[in-house]
Motif scaffolding. Structure first.
Motif, mmCIF file in Angstrom:
data_model
loop_
_atom_site.group_PDB
_atom_site.id
_atom_site.type_symbol
_atom_site.label_atom_id
_atom_site.label_comp_id
_atom_site.label_asym_id
_atom_site.label_seq_id
_atom_site.Cartn_x
_atom_site.Cartn_y
_atom_site.Cartn_z
ATOM 1 N N GLN A 229 31.482 45.441 32.450
ATOM 2 C CA GLN A 229 32.516 45.740 31.506
ATOM 3 C C GLN A 229 32.482 47.680 30.144
ATOM 4 O O GLN A 229 31.177 48.275 31.034
ATOM 5 N N GLN A 230 33.109 47.970 29.570
ATOM 6 C CA GLN A 230 33.261 49.247 28.957
ATOM 7 C C GLN A 230 32.144 49.283 28.537
ATOM 8 O O GLN A 230 31.397 50.764 28.220
ATOM 9 N N ASP A 231 30.755 48.198 28.318
ATOM 10 C CA ASP A 231 29.274 49.379 27.620
ATOM 11 C C ASP A 231 28.447 49.187 28.005
ATOM 12 O O ASP A 231 27.575 49.822 28.386
ATOM 13 N N GLY A 232 28.847 49.045 29.640
ATOM 14 C CA GLY A 232 28.692 49.910 30.854
ATOM 15 C C GLY A 232 26.606 47.993 30.553
ATOM 16 O O GLY A 232 26.497 48.491 31.886
ATOM 17 N N ILE A 233 26.906 47.038 30.964
ATOM 18 C CA ILE A 233 25.588 46.735 30.283
ATOM 19 C C ILE A 233 26.570 45.238 30.994
ATOM 20 O O ILE A 233 26.366 44.538 31.665
ATOM 21 N N HIS A 234 27.456 44.439 30.394
ATOM 22 C CA HIS A 234 27.572 43.384 30.502
ATOM 23 C C HIS A 234 28.903 42.863 31.610
ATOM 24 O O HIS A 234 29.957 43.530 31.679
ATOM 25 N N PRO A 235 28.365 42.015 32.988
ATOM 26 C CA PRO A 235 28.323 42.424 34.132
ATOM 27 C C PRO A 235 30.940 42.459 33.816
ATOM 28 O O PRO A 235 30.655 41.409 33.617
ATOM 29 N N THR A 236 31.943 42.430 35.035
ATOM 30 C CA THR A 236 32.734 42.264 34.679
ATOM 31 C C THR A 236 33.241 40.835 35.567
ATOM 32 O O THR A 236 31.884 39.959 35.822
ATOM 33 N N ALA A 237 34.306 40.701 35.951
ATOM 34 C CA ALA A 237 34.262 38.992 36.274
ATOM 35 C C ALA A 237 34.061 38.788 38.254
ATOM 36 O O ALA A 237 32.914 38.615 38.540
ATOM 37 N N GLU A 238 34.467 40.260 38.417
ATOM 38 C CA GLU A 238 33.333 40.952 39.589
ATOM 39 C C GLU A 238 32.426 40.712 40.189
ATOM 40 O O GLU A 238 31.626 40.761 40.658
ATOM 41 N N GLY A 239 31.217 41.278 39.148
ATOM 42 C CA GLY A 239 29.721 41.621 38.717
ATOM 43 C C GLY A 239 29.419 40.252 38.468
ATOM 44 O O GLY A 239 28.450 39.864 39.470
ATOM 45 N N GLN A 240 30.220 39.501 37.623
ATOM 46 C CA GLN A 240 29.499 37.431 37.849
ATOM 47 C C GLN A 240 29.236 36.822 38.904
ATOM 48 O O GLN A 240 28.792 35.929 39.283
ATOM 49 N N HIS A 241 30.646 37.967 39.952
ATOM 50 C CA HIS A 241 30.795 36.594 41.430
ATOM 51 C C HIS A 241 28.980 37.780 42.144
ATOM 52 O O HIS A 241 28.710 36.603 42.719
ATOM 53 N N ILE A 242 28.872 38.588 41.660
ATOM 54 C CA ILE A 242 27.805 39.632 42.453
ATOM 55 C C ILE A 242 26.205 37.965 42.094
ATOM 56 O O ILE A 242 25.223 37.915 42.685
ATOM 57 N N LEU A 243 26.270 37.788 40.783
ATOM 58 C CA LEU A 243 25.399 37.529 39.982
ATOM 59 C C LEU A 243 25.016 36.006 39.976
ATOM 60 O O LEU A 243 24.078 35.604 40.932
ATOM 61 N N ALA A 244 26.312 35.251 40.580
ATOM 62 C CA ALA A 244 26.700 34.224 41.418
ATOM 63 C C ALA A 244 25.704 33.960 42.582
ATOM 64 O O ALA A 244 24.764 33.230 43.434
ATOM 65 N N ASN A 245 26.405 35.101 43.655
ATOM 66 C CA ASN A 245 25.609 34.363 44.646
ATOM 67 C C ASN A 245 24.203 35.060 45.147
ATOM 68 O O ASN A 245 23.293 34.081 45.904
ATOM 69 N N THR A 246 23.602 36.033 43.363
ATOM 70 C CA THR A 246 22.605 36.661 43.600
ATOM 71 C C THR A 246 21.279 34.953 43.049
ATOM 72 O O THR A 246 20.362 34.770 43.539
#
Length: 233
Positions: free
Chosen positions: A206-223
């Motif tokens: 997201q804009q803060d550069g730290i918290h994942p977007t929805a797409e980023g959260q999908h990568i976290l889920a896979n990890t």
């Protein structure tokens, strides 16, 4: 796991923004703990009330700050579990601004449930605030030990974390090693770096550069799923 140079630069640039946002949100965390946790159960109620619980215990990264709860990686894990017709309920007990100290204080409350597996994601806020490394390590040890005392059969998965280099090379490298050291000491499964493939990528944060977007959260889920899947099947 190693963060790329681009990741380091971007994380360092935005760490102060994240720190300020966490300080602001922490003041509300205690009062909102019960409200957030009450809403945290991500299953749709289609499982038995006696279904064992997978507890995701962490910070705003786990809570899915800035997103709908259904977009956070614990909810995505529930979707994977449901698709495999496995009898587990996921509980998202992530809170913005959570430190290892406040997490330790909240442990009794979240363990009033039938916790079978705990994914422990704490420490990032400690690192960004320069909390004593020994204090962070000690708090994580106490959380692990108290969780096992409450349920000797609980499986604990420790989510590793890394921080930007602005706290100094020694602090940063020692912080990173806390997680594999504790995983080895307590024979825990380890996610080497929760934000692997996401940290430092502007398209996945997201804009803060730290918290994942929805797409980023999908990568976290896979990890997370790569480590978790053998415990639930």
């Amino acid at each position: 796991m190693k963060i790329t140079n681009l990741s380091i630069l971007i994380l360092a640039a935005f760490s102060l923004i994240f720190l300020n946002s966490c300080k602001n949100s922490e003041s509300d965390s205690a009062s909102s703990s019960e409200e957030i946790s009450t809403e945290a159960k991500t299953s749709e109620g289609n499982k038995s009330e006696e279904a064992p619980i997978i507890l995701f215990f962490g910070t705003s990264l786990t809570a899915g700050l800035g997103l709908d709860t259904a977009e956070a990686y614990p909810a995505l894990i529930q979707q994977k579990i449901d698709s495999l017709d496995l009898n587990y309920d996921v509980v998202n007990a992530g809170l913005s601004g959570e430190t290892t100290a406040s997490g330790l204080n909240r442990l009794d409350w979240v363990f009033k449930q039938n916790v079978s597996i705990m994914v422990l994601e704490l420490g990032a806020n400690d690192g960004l605030r320069g909390v004593s490394l020994e204090e962070t390590r000690t708090n994580l040890k106490k959380i692990i030990e108290e969780a096992k005392a409450k349920n000797p059969e609980v499986k604990i998965i420790l989510a590793g974390m890394q921080i930007p280099p602005n706290m100094g090379e020694e602090y940063t490298s020692t912080f990173k090693e806390i997680y594999p050291d504790l995983a080895q000491k307590y024979d825990l499964e380890l996610i080497p770096f929760l934000l692997e493939g996401v940290a430092g990528d502007p398209d996945l944060n997201q804009q803060d550069g730290i918290h994942p977007t929805a797409e980023g959260q999908h990568i976290l889920a896979n990890t997370v799923w790569e480590v978790l899947k053998d415990d639930v099947q």
